[in-house]
Write a protein that holds these residues in place. Structure first.
Motif, PDB file in Angstrom:
ATOM      1  N   GLN A  77     -32.709   6.471 105.530  1.00 39.21           N
ATOM      2  CA  GLN A  77     -31.912   7.689 105.481  1.00 39.21           C
ATOM      3  C   GLN A  77     -30.845   7.549 104.403  1.00 39.21           C
ATOM      4  O   GLN A  77     -30.272   6.474 104.217  1.00 39.21           O
ATOM      5  N   GLY A  84     -27.911  10.200 101.855  1.00 43.24           N
ATOM      6  CA  GLY A  84     -27.432  11.539 101.552  1.00 43.24           C
ATOM      7  C   GLY A  84     -26.072  11.522 100.892  1.00 43.24           C
ATOM      8  O   GLY A  84     -25.410  10.490 100.794  1.00 43.24           O
ATOM      9  N   TYR A 101     -22.457  13.743 101.070  1.00 42.39           N
ATOM     10  CA  TYR A 101     -21.781  14.605 102.021  1.00 42.39           C
ATOM     11  C   TYR A 101     -20.407  15.002 101.488  1.00 42.39           C
ATOM     12  O   TYR A 101     -19.786  14.279 100.714  1.00 42.39           O
ATOM     13  N   SER A 132     -24.217  18.274  97.967  1.00 38.79           N
ATOM     14  CA  SER A 132     -24.463  17.667  99.272  1.00 38.79           C
ATOM     15  C   SER A 132     -25.940  17.793  99.647  1.00 38.79           C
ATOM     16  O   SER A 132     -26.577  18.822  99.398  1.00 38.79           O
ATOM     17  N   TYR A 133     -26.462  16.719 100.217  1.00 40.78           N
ATOM     18  CA  TYR A 133     -27.838  16.754 100.729  1.00 40.78           C
ATOM     19  C   TYR A 133     -28.004  15.617 101.730  1.00 40.78           C
ATOM     20  O   TYR A 133     -27.210  14.675 101.774  1.00 40.78           O
ATOM     21  N   GLN A 134     -29.042  15.715 102.534  1.00 43.94           N
ATOM     22  CA  GLN A 134     -29.395  14.671 103.480  1.00 43.94           C
ATOM     23  C   GLN A 134     -30.908  14.613 103.567  1.00 43.94           C
ATOM     24  O   GLN A 134     -31.570  15.659 103.672  1.00 43.94           O
ATOM     25  N   GLN A 187     -34.590  11.837 104.516  1.00 39.17           N
ATOM     26  CA  GLN A 187     -35.084  10.606 105.125  1.00 39.17           C
ATOM     27  C   GLN A 187     -36.605  10.541 105.011  1.00 39.17           C
ATOM     28  O   GLN A 187     -37.271  11.540 104.753  1.00 39.17           O
TER      29      GLN A 187
END
Length: 231
Positions: free
Chosen positions: A59, A61, A63, A81-83, A85
């Motif tokens: 994972q 990202g 933030y 911003s992104y996330q 996995q």
């Protein structure tokens, strides 16, 4: 706080905007492995074996990125911003078999290894290796292997949304100065693991007449295909 201010000064000298981003990475992993020898032996000795399985959740990202970064107006640091996995399941098997012992050479061992890996982002890949290791005399040992290898794209390679950065680009006309330009590096979710084939051959010299001396010489040949890079 002093360390945070050093790596994240905040104010862009060109625009005067205060901008920052928090970057987080995490890995959750679980695995099991087993090593030992087979219940039957070869004339040259025991057959060693290793096998195992592993699961990983990767994972990463960015933030709390300053909204101004999404407009790509800063000289650098246009973070978004992104996330994202992906998860990985893999299993491996390796066998080390003695082929010769005190016949022609002191020892000759064969090593065979294979690994099957499934990436949720890019699918199934297989890697393998064939290796040999031989103690010719008390003073000389030779070793070599041939392998098929991969490197999978990480979360950043796959899912980074990108952001403009200003840089200098070469001029199309030879001899003229460079030009200011913008680069927009970003991830590509369609990336596949890069592949390579590697061959190596080496000799190790441990002369019995010089106590404590070890010298080695190795030759490598690595050929990569589909390398992951930013152009």
């Amino acid at each position: 706080q002093a360390a945070y201010a050093w790596v994240n000064p905040g104010v862009d000298p060109q625009s005067g905007f205060l901008h920052h981003v928090d970057v987080r990475t995490a890995q959750t992993a679980a695995g099991a492995s087993l090593t030992g020898v087979l219940p039957w032996t070869l004339p040259a000795g025991d057959v060693g074996i290793a096998t195992g399985f592993e699961y990983r959740l990767e994972q990463a990202g960015q933030y709390n990125a300053t909204p101004i970064g999404a407009r790509n107006v800063l000289q650098a640091g246009n973070w978004i911003s992104y996330q994202a996995q992906y998860h990985v399941e893999e299993g491996f098997l390796e066998v080390n078999a003695p082929v010769l012992k005190n016949f022609i050479v002191q020892t000759l061992d064969l090593d065979l290894a294979g690994r099957i890996t499934n990436y949720s982002s890019s699918g199934l890949v297989e890697t393998w290796k064939i290796g040999v290791n031989s103690q010719l005399t008390d003073d000389f040992r030779v070793r070599g292997f041939y392998s098929s290898d991969i490197r999978a794209p990480d979360v950043y390679d796959l899912y980074n949304p990108g952001g403009a950065n200003q840089q200098q680009c070469a001029n199309w006309v030879v001899g003229l100065p460079t030009n200011p330009c913008s680069a927009l590096p970003g991830g590509n979710p369609n990336l596949k693991p890069e592949q390579a084939s590697t061959a190596a051959l080496g000799v190790v010299f441990t002369p019995s007449f010089i106590d404590g001396l070890t010298a080695s010489l190795d030759w490598y040949d690595l050929r990569m295909h589909g390398a992951i890079t930013t152009v």
